[in-house]
Write a protein that holds these residues in place. Structure first.
Motif, PDB file in Angstrom:
ATOM      1  N   LYS A  69      12.155  -1.780  -4.663  1.00  0.00           N
ATOM      2  CA  LYS A  69      11.333  -1.182  -5.719  1.00  0.00           C
ATOM      3  C   LYS A  69      10.161  -2.073  -6.148  1.00  0.00           C
ATOM      4  O   LYS A  69       9.013  -1.668  -6.054  1.00  0.00           O
ATOM      5  CB  LYS A  69      12.199  -0.851  -6.938  1.00  0.00           C
ATOM      6  N   SER A  70      10.468  -3.277  -6.624  1.00  0.00           N
ATOM      7  CA  SER A  70       9.395  -4.061  -7.234  1.00  0.00           C
ATOM      8  C   SER A  70       9.671  -5.554  -7.157  1.00  0.00           C
ATOM      9  O   SER A  70      10.780  -5.988  -6.827  1.00  0.00           O
ATOM     10  CB  SER A  70       9.213  -3.656  -8.702  1.00  0.00           C
ATOM     11  N   ARG A 116      -0.296   1.786 -12.409  1.00  0.00           N
ATOM     12  CA  ARG A 116       0.791   1.054 -11.780  1.00  0.00           C
ATOM     13  C   ARG A 116       0.241  -0.005 -10.840  1.00  0.00           C
ATOM     14  O   ARG A 116      -0.577   0.288  -9.978  1.00  0.00           O
ATOM     15  CB  ARG A 116       1.702   2.009 -11.007  1.00  0.00           C
ATOM     16  N   ARG A 117       0.718  -1.258 -11.015  1.00  0.00           N
ATOM     17  CA  ARG A 117       0.277  -2.346 -10.152  1.00  0.00           C
ATOM     18  C   ARG A 117       1.007  -2.303  -8.817  1.00  0.00           C
ATOM     19  O   ARG A 117       2.208  -2.078  -8.764  1.00  0.00           O
ATOM     20  CB  ARG A 117       0.563  -3.707 -10.796  1.00  0.00           C
ATOM     21  N   GLU A 118       0.250  -2.541  -7.747  1.00  0.00           N
ATOM     22  CA  GLU A 118       0.843  -2.663  -6.424  1.00  0.00           C
ATOM     23  C   GLU A 118      -0.006  -3.594  -5.581  1.00  0.00           C
ATOM     24  O   GLU A 118      -1.166  -3.874  -5.906  1.00  0.00           O
ATOM     25  CB  GLU A 118       0.986  -1.304  -5.755  1.00  0.00           C
ATOM     26  N   PHE A 119       0.573  -4.111  -4.495  1.00  0.00           N
ATOM     27  CA  PHE A 119      -0.168  -5.014  -3.625  1.00  0.00           C
ATOM     28  C   PHE A 119      -1.062  -4.236  -2.671  1.00  0.00           C
ATOM     29  O   PHE A 119      -0.709  -3.145  -2.204  1.00  0.00           O
ATOM     30  CB  PHE A 119       0.787  -5.870  -2.795  1.00  0.00           C
ATOM     31  N   MET A 165       0.852  -1.189   0.000  1.00  0.00           N
ATOM     32  CA  MET A 165       0.000   0.000   0.000  1.00  0.00           C
ATOM     33  C   MET A 165       0.886   1.236   0.000  1.00  0.00           C
ATOM     34  O   MET A 165       1.915   1.264   0.668  1.00  0.00           O
ATOM     35  CB  MET A 165      -0.899  -0.016   1.227  1.00  0.00           C
ATOM     36  N   SER A 166       0.497   2.247  -0.737  1.00  0.00           N
ATOM     37  CA  SER A 166       1.367   3.406  -0.915  1.00  0.00           C
ATOM     38  C   SER A 166       1.084   4.494   0.095  1.00  0.00           C
ATOM     39  O   SER A 166       0.833   4.236   1.258  1.00  0.00           O
ATOM     40  CB  SER A 166       1.247   3.915  -2.350  1.00  0.00           C
ATOM     41  N   GLU A 167       1.060   5.746  -0.364  1.00  0.00           N
ATOM     42  CA  GLU A 167       1.108   6.894   0.528  1.00  0.00           C
ATOM     43  C   GLU A 167      -0.078   7.001   1.490  1.00  0.00           C
ATOM     44  O   GLU A 167      -1.071   6.314   1.356  1.00  0.00           O
ATOM     45  CB  GLU A 167       1.223   8.188  -0.295  1.00  0.00           C
ATOM     46  N   GLY A 168       0.097   7.935   2.446  1.00  0.00           N
ATOM     47  CA  GLY A 168      -0.852   8.054   3.544  1.00  0.00           C
ATOM     48  C   GLY A 168      -2.280   8.289   3.140  1.00  0.00           C
ATOM     49  O   GLY A 168      -3.208   7.881   3.839  1.00  0.00           O
ATOM     50  N   GLY A 169      -2.535   8.997   2.028  1.00  0.00           N
ATOM     51  CA  GLY A 169      -3.912   9.255   1.619  1.00  0.00           C
ATOM     52  C   GLY A 169      -4.683   7.978   1.374  1.00  0.00           C
ATOM     53  O   GLY A 169      -5.851   7.852   1.761  1.00  0.00           O
ATOM     54  N   VAL A 220       5.152  -5.888 -10.162  1.00  0.00           N
ATOM     55  CA  VAL A 220       4.326  -5.204  -9.167  1.00  0.00           C
ATOM     56  C   VAL A 220       5.233  -4.317  -8.329  1.00  0.00           C
ATOM     57  O   VAL A 220       6.250  -4.783  -7.796  1.00  0.00           O
ATOM     58  CB  VAL A 220       3.586  -6.223  -8.262  1.00  0.00           C
ATOM     59  N   TRP A 221       4.882  -3.047  -8.201  1.00  0.00           N
ATOM     60  CA  TRP A 221       5.663  -2.131  -7.380  1.00  0.00           C
ATOM     61  C   TRP A 221       5.398  -2.431  -5.914  1.00  0.00           C
ATOM     62  O   TRP A 221       4.257  -2.413  -5.460  1.00  0.00           O
ATOM     63  CB  TRP A 221       5.300  -0.685  -7.713  1.00  0.00           C
ATOM     64  N   GLU A 222       6.465  -2.749  -5.185  1.00  0.00           N
ATOM     65  CA  GLU A 222       6.315  -3.143  -3.789  1.00  0.00           C
ATOM     66  C   GLU A 222       7.615  -2.814  -3.061  1.00  0.00           C
ATOM     67  O   GLU A 222       8.610  -3.554  -3.150  1.00  0.00           O
ATOM     68  CB  GLU A 222       6.003  -4.640  -3.683  1.00  0.00           C
ATOM     69  N   LYS A 223       7.615  -1.705  -2.339  1.00  0.00           N
ATOM     70  CA  LYS A 223       8.833  -1.214  -1.693  1.00  0.00           C
ATOM     71  C   LYS A 223       9.237  -2.074  -0.503  1.00  0.00           C
ATOM     72  O   LYS A 223      10.396  -2.469  -0.369  1.00  0.00           O
ATOM     73  CB  LYS A 223       8.629   0.235  -1.250  1.00  0.00           C
ATOM     74  N   THR A 224       8.294  -2.386   0.376  1.00  0.00           N
ATOM     75  CA  THR A 224       8.628  -3.072   1.625  1.00  0.00           C
ATOM     76  C   THR A 224       8.955  -4.543   1.404  1.00  0.00           C
ATOM     77  O   THR A 224      10.022  -5.026   1.802  1.00  0.00           O
ATOM     78  CB  THR A 224       7.477  -2.936   2.634  1.00  0.00           C
TER      79      THR A 224
END
Length: 474
Positions: free
Chosen positions: A119-120, A160-163, A1-5, A135-139
């Motif tokens: 990054k991914s 952009r795909r992300e989990f 999951m990305s930014e705080g919003g 899939v973009w996944e930083k952690t």
């Protein structure tokens, strides 16, 4: 999951789901997931509390499943639609896009193909098939390694795909069990559909064949999406967690029934290297490696098959194969003023160290010993500790040389996990090939984790795949 919003939008949605009109549905979905686990609910929660973020991870996965479902007498209501219609004005455009993509998502089981650290992830869908996707996944890209398995939902925001937040990380065997369970469900459902169509056709014998609705065939991915299998994914992950908590780690043993601990003894050479080499040649159980002047093999009587007890007392001696009549205990090499002994247990390290010290006397100093406990690499949960001080290039080369020799022998040694077959023989049949690939992938998981812990390059096992003719499956 990305930014705080987006995180705040999910938090708002969770609070919305606590309202009187939605809480019974959420409770129903949660019950459906826990019903699949053959354990008492209190035992499950007690176990999850012992596992870092275990309860939060599972709840996120179940909540995301709840967000995709339709409720009501006519299946007309969805919690995401209801929230966005009545309170969507509070969320940003990106947050709305995330929630809508979550609503339309489908959970699956993925295999990590490649990692771009921080990054991914490149993933292969094990249930629905298709080409690998990025899939973009930083952690998670900082903790996962190739061939590991995870379950979750992929959402798309701004192309952009992300989990989504509920990512379930399995150990290899439990992921395989979950995959098998879903595939069995798919087979049963296909069989049910075929039988249903046959009965329908039997009732319509008098109807012209061309007017019957045969139905268009579904792709594998489309068919899998019709199944109710998210409960299977969560239940096997929960059982995996409980197994980690309540079951001791596997007792990996060598042929002397000693725990597997890769050990390296480095003796500083105080005398002449030529004199050290000459004394090593005089040790009965040490033999020079042909073509390598400064390397020796340390062996003991008895083939690996006999030491592993793979041959019974009633097996004729002549039928016990043409394999070696000795078992390799370790390898030694002399290089750059250091005598190094590589073995796979602490007991062998002690025996080998005593043997070399007593034989070589003042020609060498006390050894510096380093170990790598393979069992620690099997603990595939939680963040990794900070990397150890990485080995220098000479040490790394020596370690990789040890692995070269070790795995070269392993190709032709019977392995209990393969039912006593060798890797080379197993790779020749379809079923054996699948088992050999599974063995290789688990080996690489351990090696990637060892390298990450030590802060060095991973040992390249690509040559093993090629040797077995399996490079196309890598």
């Amino acid at each position: 999951m990305s930014e705080g919003g987006i995180a705040k939008a999910v938090e708002n949605l969770m609070q919305w789901a606590q309202r009187d009109e939605w809480l019974p549905y959420l409770t129903e979905v949660m019950a459906g997931h826990f019903e699949q686990v053959p354990l008492d609910i209190d035992e499950i929660f007690d176990g999850l509390e012992q596992f870092e973020h275990g309860d939060a991870t599972l709840f996120s996965f179940i909540f995301e499943d709840f967000c995709t479902k339709m409720f009501g007498d006519n299946l007309e209501s969805n919690v995401v639609d209801d929230y966005l219609e009545r309170h969507g004005w509070r969320e940003s455009a990106r947050a709305k896009q995330y929630l809508e993509s979550l609503r339309d998502s489908t959970a699956s089981l993925f295999e990590v193909v490649a990692v771009d650290l921080g990054k991914s992830l490149e993933l292969r869908d094990l249930l629905r098939g298709g080409k690998p996707i990025t899939v973009w996944e930083k952690t998670a890209s900082k903790t996962l390694v190739p061939w590991e398995r995870i379950a979750g939902r992929i959402v798309t925001v701004d192309g952009r795909r992300e989990f989504a937040g509920g990512m379930l990380h399995y150990r290899f065997d439990w992921a395989r069990r979950a995959q098998t369970a879903v595939e069995n469900l798919a087979r049963k459902e296909r069989k049910r559909i075929v039988l249903s169509r046959r009965r329908a056709r039997a009732r319509e014998r008098l109807q012209p064949r061309t007017s019957r609705a045969a139905g268009s065939p579904m792709s594998r991915g489309a068919f899998i999406r019709t199944l109710r299998y998210t409960e299977i994914l969560s239940s096997f992950w929960t059982q995996d967690i409980m197994d980690r908590i309540h079951t001791p780690l596997p007792n990996l043993m060598n042929t002397d029934s000693e725990g597997i601990v890769l050990s390296e003894l480095r003796f500083p050479i105080y005398g002449e290297e030529a004199r050290v080499a000459a004394l090593l040649d005089e040790i009965a159980d040490f033999e020079r490696v042909e073509g390598r002047e400064a390397q020796w093999v340390w062996s003991a009587p008895g083939s690996p098959q006999e030491r592993l007890g793979l041959y019974g007392a009633e097996t004729p001696t002549g039928a016990r194969g043409s394999g070696p009549s000795t078992t390799i205990l370790g390898h030694a090499q002399v290089e750059a003023g250091v005598l190094t002994l590589f073995v796979n247990s602490q007991e062998r390290a002690e025996r080998g160290g005593s043997l070399l010290s007593s034989t070589l006397g003042d020609l060498v100093g006390p050894p510096q010993t380093s170990t790598h406990d393979v069992l620690q690499a099997l603990k595939e949960s939680g963040p990794r500790p900070p990397p150890e001080e990485p080995p220098d290039q000479d040490e790394l080369q020596a370690i990789h040389q040890y692995f070269d020799d070790h795995y070269r022998r392993t190709l032709d040694e019977p392995l209990p996990v393969l039912g006593g077959r060798t890797l080379r023989n197993a790779a020749k049949s379809r079923r054996g090939r699948e088992e050999a690939i599974s063995w290789l992938k688990q080996l690489e998981i351990l090696e990637y984790r060892r390298a990450a812990d030590q802060g060095c390059d991973a040992y390249d096992t690509g040559w093993i795949w090629e040797e077995l003719g399996l490079e196309a499956y890598r």
